[in-house]
Design an enzyme around this catalytic site. Structure first.
Site, mmCIF file in Angstrom:
data_model
loop_
_atom_site.group_PDB
_atom_site.id
_atom_site.type_symbol
_atom_site.label_atom_id
_atom_site.label_comp_id
_atom_site.label_asym_id
_atom_site.label_seq_id
_atom_site.Cartn_x
_atom_site.Cartn_y
_atom_site.Cartn_z
ATOM 1 N N SER A 1 0.805 -1.294 0.026
ATOM 2 C CA SER A 1 -0.034 -0.020 -0.110
ATOM 3 C C SER A 1 0.719 1.269 -0.097
ATOM 4 O O SER A 1 0.620 2.079 0.790
ATOM 5 C CB SER A 1 -0.837 0.057 1.077
ATOM 6 O OG SER A 1 -2.151 0.655 1.007
ATOM 7 N N CYS B 1 2.549 6.200 -7.248
ATOM 8 C CA CYS B 1 2.513 7.473 -8.060
ATOM 9 C C CYS B 1 3.273 8.473 -7.551
ATOM 10 O O CYS B 1 3.404 9.585 -7.920
ATOM 11 C CB CYS B 1 1.240 8.044 -8.282
ATOM 12 S SG CYS B 1 0.050 6.631 -9.197
ATOM 13 N N THR C 1 -11.325 -14.242 -13.855
ATOM 14 C CA THR C 1 -10.306 -14.774 -14.650
ATOM 15 C C THR C 1 -11.243 -16.282 -15.676
ATOM 16 O O THR C 1 -12.539 -16.211 -15.067
ATOM 17 C CB THR C 1 -9.005 -15.356 -14.344
ATOM 18 O OG1 THR C 1 -9.440 -16.445 -13.714
ATOM 19 C CG2 THR C 1 -8.401 -14.071 -13.505
ATOM 20 N N ALA D 1 -8.700 -11.228 -11.010
ATOM 21 C CA ALA D 1 -7.557 -10.601 -11.262
ATOM 22 C C ALA D 1 -8.051 -8.958 -11.379
ATOM 23 O O ALA D 1 -8.934 -8.664 -11.847
ATOM 24 C CB ALA D 1 -6.630 -11.038 -12.585
ATOM 25 N N GLY E 1 -6.189 -4.901 -11.700
ATOM 26 C CA GLY E 1 -4.760 -3.997 -11.813
ATOM 27 C C GLY E 1 -4.075 -3.817 -12.937
ATOM 28 O O GLY E 1 -4.617 -4.148 -14.271
ATOM 29 N N TYR F 1 -19.764 28.926 -12.797
ATOM 30 C CA TYR F 1 -19.283 30.017 -13.550
ATOM 31 C C TYR F 1 -18.995 31.085 -12.453
ATOM 32 O O TYR F 1 -20.230 31.941 -11.823
ATOM 33 C CB TYR F 1 -19.730 30.597 -14.850
ATOM 34 C CG TYR F 1 -19.391 32.231 -15.165
ATOM 35 C CD1 TYR F 1 -17.909 32.283 -15.306
ATOM 36 C CD2 TYR F 1 -20.288 33.083 -15.458
ATOM 37 C CE1 TYR F 1 -17.694 33.628 -15.589
ATOM 38 C CE2 TYR F 1 -19.858 34.369 -15.431
ATOM 39 C CZ TYR F 1 -18.279 34.525 -15.671
ATOM 40 O OH TYR F 1 -17.878 35.848 -16.063
ATOM 41 N N LYS G 1 -19.171 31.399 -20.917
ATOM 42 C CA LYS G 1 -18.988 30.168 -21.938
ATOM 43 C C LYS G 1 -17.731 29.434 -21.457
ATOM 44 O O LYS G 1 -16.742 29.892 -22.226
ATOM 45 C CB LYS G 1 -18.834 30.588 -23.428
ATOM 46 C CG LYS G 1 -20.393 31.335 -23.904
ATOM 47 C CD LYS G 1 -20.188 32.071 -25.294
ATOM 48 C CE LYS G 1 -21.358 32.719 -25.542
ATOM 49 N NZ LYS G 1 -21.349 33.804 -26.281
#
Lengths: 554, 554
Positions: free
Chosen positions: B38, B42, B268, B275, B277, B421, B429
């Site tokens: 764990s 990234c 699978t 499975a 990842g 907005y 827009k």
């Protein structure tokens, strides 16, 4: 074809320029009673605050530039005073000379917008300013410059009122915010508005709830609570109302909401007359009722649609979600759809999920927190509304929710959205996915939650509150009377728990969910306090400052 | 029930914790061959760069913490070496002692992930590092610390490669980026990648396109172009491949993409084995084919689904969009779905829209630009893909597009999205609405556009190029041979234009559209150069550095 457009800002000018692109030969006249067209309406408060420094930046187009590029005949300082539907003419008054004349139309577009609401101040001799036009801003900045104004009173804590407050503070002005009701920024539910009130007060604003302005004396005003506050300047931002004078006089249908009624192509009850913008009734996305949504995005969008309708390629407008966003002293406040108060009032069965995620991976420096509230249809799992208050990334999440809502995705489907992830932008389980997980657990019955305003009644009926945070968190602040058994000790301490119905809670709801799963499977009757201690604290603090929360007590 | 999970990072651990919440009594064993579970996969490049300072921040959980909270039996440094499907057992080796034993399973979850691809460097004696595990990062930071490394070679300019480049530069290391092919960051089309290459070179990175590493000598490597570059450190970021060793040995079905085949419930070809990842084949959202998408979001999402499947509440996975995002030297690069190269290769009829909006109202200080490319199905108007490169607000727009794509909204429906907005967050827009307007005009035939790489052929066939920007813009840089007639003079100068087919262009495409509408209605045959001068410049600059763009020449 000769097309006359009444109103030259967002909706009217979007219609005019699109019309020209679709029809090079049409005669297009735009009448604007103000001196400016196509100005940056939503930038006005920021010019008052000096954030936008150059007044010229507010003026996006001129009659000359629109003439050159789009061959539009734009006439400012010109008011349309009457419509003769039988003759297909409008009476037009030059506001500088007083001269009147008549213009024929083949198609007429009403884009008169909304006016700042009058009547918020009972003593009409008080010189209040509104904040809706370039002229308004010129008046306000003149007062600020001439008097060296040190103090201001802002009436109404909605979008414009809070933007005015922020910008006046930014200029060094001492501000009193006068709110007629018990909550500022009423589009939010009370527990979501609580951090907004905290922030506004932290920045030195004197916020007066349940108060109105009743009198005026020199450079101060008197309030309904009997006090007097300094007021070199008074801004009335208590709301707007659709400007339907022309439409009413012409006998056009007015909607239940008070805006001009239009069909899905922006046609009024007279098929030669179209209407668009803040003066027009929209169809609410949640219940299909007539509603007022005074947002620039819809005005621009529907303006373009009017042109398509006139050019013969009409399409049906999407119902209005009421997506809105506000920046206030570094907080971002965003919302879409209905809030809990409105769902309760309408008797609509709903589920609620509160979460308190970070905008991106917690291990990456600079993560900022936000609080999200999601309202879900109890029958269909449809998203009925959302509110988010926090720092960076709030605008992204409200847009994702607005798109999901518009597309008809259910709340549980938020789990499946494949959102862009790198640690400086989001989390592998994005706040929106997490919200979906909570919603999915509610939909499946994997989780049963309880709202902060339901807690007292549940405990009065015999439920026992268990705080599953660590002993340190518990010591730092807890809900009175809660039993503290930390999550990681829970399995070992099951025997310590009473066999009464349990309400578990943690800081934000996530550990509470795990605790509830453990306890449920060990035979306990368990509810998870939605949003945890943080939502409870915000909700109960809103009760302290005002009784509004009682409206949503079950 | 006894559940064995092979792999303890994103997918495996999401499965394990959700399983526990659904089933308090299951026996759950997680085997992880690495020393950590764990961890923040990234975040690894950012620890190399010192952006994340505390190594402990990368380690989100430990076997101990997971045991305490989720009653999981987590065994690190333990490799599953074989599956006996008939016996429902796995053979497990303790990587520290070498000891092997056998564990029975009722359900098995494979979450072995992907491995950094080998073979990118022909000379296997070159000591390259990969950047995929905590151990990798420990090795890299050790080299940097010990050698006082002043230089590095990074092989491969994909997500990990560019993140490595940015972080090494951030540490003051001189970096050579070696790219086998002619374009860095190949998920983008060439004209969208051009500003990324510019930015990387501006920051002093020596980028070598069409190059490989062929040899190694002391603290330098030799490249296929015959040059030698300094390399105290070599990072191989040339890609990853699914780790399917166990699945293959067990005779499980492997998908056409090379990942483990699973059905929509992550099962699978053996119904007792699931499975999830990076090692698993996903279903592509555009054409339903088997595809590899090695993104953490999907691994986490599908890990949770595995738990639901095992618990008997399976749902079908959503097809994969491949949403991704990269931060590189202050640019944000984001994408979803297919790019133009892939659509051309597949022979899929498509429309393209390039826009260059600002992230928020231009009159509000601090607006940042972005470039957007949208790929649209020519038959159905479905969104097939998008690419965005720019500053603030890129992440928001890719998420909005990913949701629209997942929800099946057509490109023209982007006009109707009611996005939040206020001038500091968006435009009335929004860039997404604008993109919808362009797409809608293309769908309706109101606009006909031409791509930058189609320009030369069209001119060779007799089309005349008209630049409708101002004379000043034209003088500052223009497409050779273009005729300059500014938009605002266009109606007056129609007689100056030849009666040949015209291609108009402006800076970004918007004035070009208005010009095209004027000219079309005056009887000219007109196309608008999509994305204007800016897209043309980016595209042709990519041709200068490499021939990749020829792949999309029609």
């Amino acid at each position: 074809m000769k097309i006359i457009i009444v109103g030259g800002v967002a909706g009217g000018m979007s219609a005019a320029t699109r019309l020209r692109r679709l029809d090079e030969t049409a005669e297009i006249i735009v009448f604007e009673r103000g001196h400016y067209v196509s100005f940056a309406n939503c930038g006005l408060p920021y010019f008052v605050g000096g954030v936008i420094r150059n007044r010229g930046d507010l003026l996006l187009q001129t009659p000359q530039s629109l003439g050159a590029r789009f061959s539009l005949d734009v006439r400012v300082d010109t008011e349309v005073v009457q419509i003769d539907r039988a003759a297909q003419t409008v009476s037009v008054r030059d506001m500088l000379t007083g001269e009147e004349n008549t213009e024929h139309y083949d198609r007429l577009v009403l884009a008169a917008g909304a006016s700042a609401r009058s009547g918020a101040v009972s003593d009409t001799t008080i010189p209040t300013h509104t904040l809706r036009t370039v002229d308004d801003v010129d008046h306000i900045t003149a007062v600020l410059a001439e008097s060296g104004a040190a103090s201001a009173v802002v009436i109404g804590g909605g979008f414009i009122g809070l933007e005015a407050v922020e910008n006046l503070v930014h200029r060094g002005v001492h501000v009193t915010l006068v709110q007629r009701g018990p909550q500022i920024f009423t589009p939010l539910d009370p527990e979501m508005a609580a951090p907004v009130l905290d922030r506004v007060r932290e920045r030195g604003v004197d916020v007066r709830l349940n108060t109105t302005v009743t009198g005026h004396s020199g450079q101060s005003v008197t309030l309904s609570d009997g006090t007097t506050v300094p007021a070199d300047l008074v801004i009335d931002a208590s709301g707007v109302r659709p400007d339907v004078t022309l439409a009413e006089q012409a006998g056009l249908r007015i909607g239940e909401s008070g805006g001009v009624w239009v069909d899905g192509t922006q046609a009024t009850s007279d098929p030669l007359i179209f209407a668009v913008g803040d003066g027009v009734e929209k169809t609410d996305a949640v219940d299909g009722s007539g509603t007022l949504v005074t947002m620039a995005g819809l005005a621009n969008r529907h303006g373009r649609s009017v042109a398509d309708s006139i050019a013969g390629t009409a399409e049906q407008a999407a119902p209005a979600l009421g997506t809105g966003i506000l920046g206030i002293f570094g907080l971002t406040v965003a919302l879409v759809g209905w809030n809990e108060k409105r769902l309760v009032d309408a008797g609509r069965a709903h589920r609620i999920a509160h979460t308190h995620p970070a905008n991106h991976a917690g291990y990456f420096p600079g993560a900022e927190g936000m609080s999200i509230k999601l309202l879900i249809d109890a029958e269909s799992d449809a998203i009925l509304g959302a509110q988010i208050v926090g720092g960076a990334g709030v605008d992204k999440r409200i847009d994702v929710l607005a798109v999901a809502m518009a597309a008809g995705l259910g709340a549980s489907a938020l789990t499946r959205l494949e959102l862009a992830y790198a640690p400086q932008y989001a989390s592998a389980k994005d706040p929106i996915n997490q919200l979906g997980y909570v919603a999915d657990n509610l939909a499946q019955g994997t989780s049963v939650n309880l709202q902060w305003h339901e807690l007292d009644a549940a405990r009065a009926a015999g439920s026992v509150l268990v705080d599953v945070r660590s002993a340190g968190e518990f010591a730092a602040g807890s809900i009175p009377g809660a039993l503290n058994v930390s999550l990681d000790e829970l399995r070992a301490r099951l025997a310590d728990l009473p066999r009464a119905p349990l309400i578990v809670h943690c800081q934000v709801g996530q550990r509470g969910h795990t605790a509830a799963r453990i306890l449920t499977q060990h035979g306990f009757d368990v509810q998870n306090l939605d949003g945890g201690y943080r939502t409870w604290l915000a909700g109960t603090s809103s009760l302290v400052v005002s009784p509004i929360a009682e409206r949503v007590l079950v």
